[in-house]
Design a protein around this motif. Sequence first.
Motif, PDB file in Angstrom:
ATOM      1  N   VAL A   9       0.796  -1.198   0.000  1.00  0.00           N
ATOM      2  CA  VAL A   9       0.000   0.000   0.000  1.00  0.00           C
ATOM      3  C   VAL A   9       0.840   1.264   0.000  1.00  0.00           C
ATOM      4  O   VAL A   9       1.989   1.238   0.265  1.00  0.00           O
ATOM      5  CB  VAL A   9      -1.010   0.018   1.128  1.00  0.00           C
ATOM      6  CG1 VAL A   9      -0.413   0.377   2.410  1.00  0.00           C
ATOM      7  CG2 VAL A   9      -2.119   0.898   0.771  1.00  0.00           C
ATOM      8  N   HIS A  10       0.161   2.320  -0.248  1.00  0.00           N
ATOM      9  CA  HIS A  10       0.786   3.611  -0.469  1.00  0.00           C
ATOM     10  C   HIS A  10       1.269   4.244   0.836  1.00  0.00           C
ATOM     11  O   HIS A  10       0.574   4.319   1.812  1.00  0.00           O
ATOM     12  CB  HIS A  10      -0.292   4.472  -1.109  1.00  0.00           C
ATOM     13  CG  HIS A  10      -0.028   5.914  -1.029  1.00  0.00           C
ATOM     14  ND1 HIS A  10       1.092   6.491  -1.532  1.00  0.00           N
ATOM     15  CD2 HIS A  10      -0.770   6.917  -0.532  1.00  0.00           C
ATOM     16  CE1 HIS A  10       1.016   7.790  -1.353  1.00  0.00           C
ATOM     17  NE2 HIS A  10      -0.094   8.067  -0.747  1.00  0.00           N
ATOM     18  N   ALA A  11       2.509   4.753   0.810  1.00  0.00           N
ATOM     19  CA  ALA A  11       2.997   5.583   1.904  1.00  0.00           C
ATOM     20  C   ALA A  11       2.947   7.020   1.423  1.00  0.00           C
ATOM     21  O   ALA A  11       3.796   7.465   0.691  1.00  0.00           O
ATOM     22  CB  ALA A  11       4.424   5.193   2.260  1.00  0.00           C
ATOM     23  N   GLN A  12       1.909   7.717   1.805  1.00  0.00           N
ATOM     24  CA  GLN A  12       1.626   9.047   1.259  1.00  0.00           C
ATOM     25  C   GLN A  12       2.800   9.981   1.497  1.00  0.00           C
ATOM     26  O   GLN A  12       3.299  10.107   2.589  1.00  0.00           O
ATOM     27  CB  GLN A  12       0.392   9.589   1.959  1.00  0.00           C
ATOM     28  CG  GLN A  12       0.107  11.036   1.680  1.00  0.00           C
ATOM     29  CD  GLN A  12      -0.844  11.179   0.537  1.00  0.00           C
ATOM     30  OE1 GLN A  12      -1.482  10.225   0.164  1.00  0.00           O
ATOM     31  NE2 GLN A  12      -0.931  12.344  -0.026  1.00  0.00           N
ATOM     32  N   SER A  13       3.242  10.647   0.435  1.00  0.00           N
ATOM     33  CA  SER A  13       4.332  11.601   0.590  1.00  0.00           C
ATOM     34  C   SER A  13       3.824  12.854   1.281  1.00  0.00           C
ATOM     35  O   SER A  13       2.656  13.199   1.235  1.00  0.00           O
ATOM     36  CB  SER A  13       4.911  11.952  -0.776  1.00  0.00           C
ATOM     37  OG  SER A  13       3.925  12.521  -1.595  1.00  0.00           O
ATOM     38  N   GLY A  14       4.741  13.541   1.948  1.00  0.00           N
ATOM     39  CA  GLY A  14       4.366  14.795   2.581  1.00  0.00           C
ATOM     40  C   GLY A  14       4.265  14.674   4.083  1.00  0.00           C
ATOM     41  O   GLY A  14       4.740  13.723   4.691  1.00  0.00           O
ATOM     42  N   THR A  15       3.667  15.640   4.683  1.00  0.00           N
ATOM     43  CA  THR A  15       3.551  15.684   6.123  1.00  0.00           C
ATOM     44  C   THR A  15       2.713  14.524   6.624  1.00  0.00           C
ATOM     45  O   THR A  15       1.677  14.207   6.070  1.00  0.00           O
ATOM     46  CB  THR A  15       2.895  17.013   6.544  1.00  0.00           C
ATOM     47  OG1 THR A  15       3.633  18.075   5.945  1.00  0.00           O
ATOM     48  CG2 THR A  15       2.892  17.189   8.031  1.00  0.00           C
ATOM     49  N   VAL A  27      -3.195  -1.878   6.039  1.00  0.00           N
ATOM     50  CA  VAL A  27      -2.420  -2.730   5.144  1.00  0.00           C
ATOM     51  C   VAL A  27      -1.531  -3.683   5.924  1.00  0.00           C
ATOM     52  O   VAL A  27      -1.399  -4.848   5.600  1.00  0.00           O
ATOM     53  CB  VAL A  27      -1.557  -1.861   4.213  1.00  0.00           C
ATOM     54  CG1 VAL A  27      -0.639  -2.723   3.396  1.00  0.00           C
ATOM     55  CG2 VAL A  27      -2.469  -1.072   3.306  1.00  0.00           C
ATOM     56  N   ALA A  28      -0.911  -3.177   6.979  1.00  0.00           N
ATOM     57  CA  ALA A  28      -0.024  -4.025   7.758  1.00  0.00           C
ATOM     58  C   ALA A  28      -0.768  -5.244   8.293  1.00  0.00           C
ATOM     59  O   ALA A  28      -0.260  -6.365   8.294  1.00  0.00           O
ATOM     60  CB  ALA A  28       0.577  -3.224   8.914  1.00  0.00           C
ATOM     61  N   LEU A  29      -2.009  -5.026   8.752  1.00  0.00           N
ATOM     62  CA  LEU A  29      -2.799  -6.143   9.252  1.00  0.00           C
ATOM     63  C   LEU A  29      -3.230  -7.066   8.116  1.00  0.00           C
ATOM     64  O   LEU A  29      -3.141  -8.286   8.214  1.00  0.00           O
ATOM     65  CB  LEU A  29      -4.035  -5.602   9.985  1.00  0.00           C
ATOM     66  CG  LEU A  29      -3.762  -4.879  11.312  1.00  0.00           C
ATOM     67  CD1 LEU A  29      -5.033  -4.218  11.796  1.00  0.00           C
ATOM     68  CD2 LEU A  29      -3.215  -5.843  12.343  1.00  0.00           C
ATOM     69  N   ALA A  30      -3.681  -6.482   7.015  1.00  0.00           N
ATOM     70  CA  ALA A  30      -4.219  -7.278   5.913  1.00  0.00           C
ATOM     71  C   ALA A  30      -3.169  -8.135   5.252  1.00  0.00           C
ATOM     72  O   ALA A  30      -3.466  -9.171   4.686  1.00  0.00           O
ATOM     73  CB  ALA A  30      -4.861  -6.363   4.872  1.00  0.00           C
ATOM     74  N   THR A  31      -1.916  -7.719   5.323  1.00  0.00           N
ATOM     75  CA  THR A  31      -0.849  -8.483   4.658  1.00  0.00           C
ATOM     76  C   THR A  31      -0.178  -9.483   5.589  1.00  0.00           C
ATOM     77  O   THR A  31       0.840 -10.061   5.242  1.00  0.00           O
ATOM     78  CB  THR A  31       0.210  -7.538   4.086  1.00  0.00           C
ATOM     79  OG1 THR A  31       0.720  -6.709   5.139  1.00  0.00           O
ATOM     80  CG2 THR A  31      -0.369  -6.652   3.005  1.00  0.00           C
ATOM     81  N   PRO A 348      -4.334  -7.743  -1.971  1.00  0.00           N
ATOM     82  CA  PRO A 348      -5.300  -8.557  -1.227  1.00  0.00           C
ATOM     83  C   PRO A 348      -6.536  -7.777  -0.806  1.00  0.00           C
ATOM     84  O   PRO A 348      -6.520  -6.554  -0.682  1.00  0.00           O
ATOM     85  CB  PRO A 348      -4.500  -8.998   0.011  1.00  0.00           C
ATOM     86  CG  PRO A 348      -3.070  -8.844  -0.364  1.00  0.00           C
ATOM     87  CD  PRO A 348      -3.025  -7.681  -1.304  1.00  0.00           C
ATOM     88  N   LYS A 349      -7.608  -8.518  -0.573  1.00  0.00           N
ATOM     89  CA  LYS A 349      -8.819  -7.905  -0.033  1.00  0.00           C
ATOM     90  C   LYS A 349      -8.510  -7.263   1.312  1.00  0.00           C
ATOM     91  O   LYS A 349      -7.719  -7.772   2.090  1.00  0.00           O
ATOM     92  CB  LYS A 349      -9.924  -8.958   0.136  1.00  0.00           C
ATOM     93  CG  LYS A 349     -10.542  -9.413  -1.181  1.00  0.00           C
ATOM     94  CD  LYS A 349     -11.701 -10.373  -0.950  1.00  0.00           C
ATOM     95  CE  LYS A 349     -12.338 -10.773  -2.278  1.00  0.00           C
ATOM     96  NZ  LYS A 349     -13.481 -11.707  -2.074  1.00  0.00           N
ATOM     97  N   SER A 355      -8.745  -4.576  -6.173  1.00  0.00           N
ATOM     98  CA  SER A 355      -9.628  -4.339  -7.315  1.00  0.00           C
ATOM     99  C   SER A 355      -9.774  -5.641  -8.090  1.00  0.00           C
ATOM    100  O   SER A 355      -8.830  -6.430  -8.176  1.00  0.00           O
ATOM    101  CB  SER A 355      -9.037  -3.260  -8.232  1.00  0.00           C
ATOM    102  OG  SER A 355      -9.788  -3.148  -9.422  1.00  0.00           O
ATOM    103  N   ASP A 356     -10.951  -5.848  -8.662  1.00  0.00           N
ATOM    104  CA  ASP A 356     -11.152  -7.014  -9.528  1.00  0.00           C
ATOM    105  C   ASP A 356     -11.116  -6.622 -11.005  1.00  0.00           C
ATOM    106  O   ASP A 356     -11.501  -7.401 -11.877  1.00  0.00           O
ATOM    107  CB  ASP A 356     -12.450  -7.751  -9.189  1.00  0.00           C
ATOM    108  CG  ASP A 356     -13.683  -6.875  -9.435  1.00  0.00           C
ATOM    109  OD1 ASP A 356     -13.525  -5.693  -9.832  1.00  0.00           O
ATOM    110  OD2 ASP A 356     -14.801  -7.378  -9.222  1.00  0.00           O
TER     111      ASP A 356
END
Length: 534
Positions: A9-15, A27-31, A348-349, A355-356
């Motif tokens: 998953v995305h690690a959003q840039s910026g503050t 994401v950490a949990l889902a993976t 993963p879901k 996305s499917d």
Amino acid sequence: MQTSGTHLVHAQSGTPSSARRSVLKTVALATACMFACGAGWAQSAPLPKGGAVNLAMVGEPQGLDPMVSTADLVGTIMQHVYEPLYTFDANWNIAPMLAESLPAVSKDGLSYTIPLRKGVKFHNGRDLTADDVVASLQRWMELSPRGKAVGKEVASLTAKGPLSVELKLKNPYAPLLAQLALPSGMAAIMAKDSIAPQLKEFIGTGPYKFKERRPDQFTVLTRYEGYAARKEPASGYAGKREAVLDELRFVPVPSANTRVEGALSGQFQYADLLPVEAMGRVEKGAPAVVPIVTKNFGFPYIVFNTKEGVLASQPVRRAVQTAVGTGELMAAGFGDNRFFNVEPNFFPKGTPYYSDAGSKFYNERNPQLAKDQAAKAGYSADQTVRIMASRQYEFHYNMALVMAEQLKKAGFKTDLQVVDWATLVQRRNDPKLWDVYFTHSGLLPEPMLSPPQLGDGAPGWWDSADKKASLSAFNQETNPAKRGALWGKVQQAVYDEVPFIEVGKFNSLSARSAKLQGYTPAIWPFFWNTALKN
């Protein structure tokens, strides 16, 4: 991997924001803990210093320049020598490494001011300065496939004093910090005076320094006594790094069975990427040998040459896609269904990028339809589809065998070329030499990190209006929720244009000696904060 040469998953840039932290925690949990839950990142008691370890790798690195190569093997070794500005912690959050902190980002998202740590020394004894960072990132944007993609987004890069760097973008670019953090194709910070088109000296700031490389024998790194560690507790690739061992010896061992035998005999203190069928033997080696299962380790994928040859035609690639049964490939590659999943979604879901889109084109395994599609596309039975694979990654080879047979059933003429991994990495840069190659990538926290075919110029050379439009919209959107919805259009473009096929997802098996303390599984194995039990 590849990359081998690596998404998730995305690690959003910026503050930093609560929204970003929420997304990353999801994401950490889902993976299911890619960093192997419960292994522990910090040691409660001091580790015993000294000793040398033999680390069995899948093969010989084709070079040691961490920018030029996106091969995981190069990144695995050289992340001990070089460090990036930012890295990932145990929950795949972006964390500072050579940067003092996360950057200050302007309200329009176009200007990043990056403060640098004071007192960091290169292996030649000189202090790190902003000039080194600017020179390093300029080289990365000129030479690295990942860096080139970032470079197209950068308006300017300048030193603002001895310990501050300012990076200005042409448009908002959400993956920026994640791109700067990745070990593969690394935005490595090098001593300015060591920089050259072809490196002759490997001078970084890492806990280990380069000592010697003997091709096909070993690459040796030794502890850097002048290393300036961060103060935060170790977490993932982030926080305090300590060179406890005197020497790391990375040994190329192309035979998977030899890596298994060496781990069981005690010849190797660590053996990377073992065939899953060796699990029973490794378990029987207990307590002297410890099996390492890294969950959601990565995904195999099949890259097509879209530039030259028979598969430069999208309709022919579509026919190949129709012929391929990814379920059979995953079963051939991993055998034990505890080690793999067959699913069309790239993520993963439960993650923001699930996305499917395009799923109807996944795992079709329809030879007759493929034959009809190929004929309609103008494919001739005397045109050969050249498939490259290496036995150093045994699952690549096993999948390539099955794919060759699937294509033959669909009327394709195939030539399976089995080469060592270093040769494959070299040959894939020449579009005249191949049509298909097998590789894999880790499941990473930002879609644009992997596979490199999503960027520009990577082997396969995918380039189209649909790709550019979908990726531009995706990368310029910094809102995580909106960005997740846009990923489906990128995934659809991959299924429609077939630059590569993501085969499935897998867990990996490695092994370590019980004497190797402090080691925690990771996609790119690292050996700082590890020690040998006396």
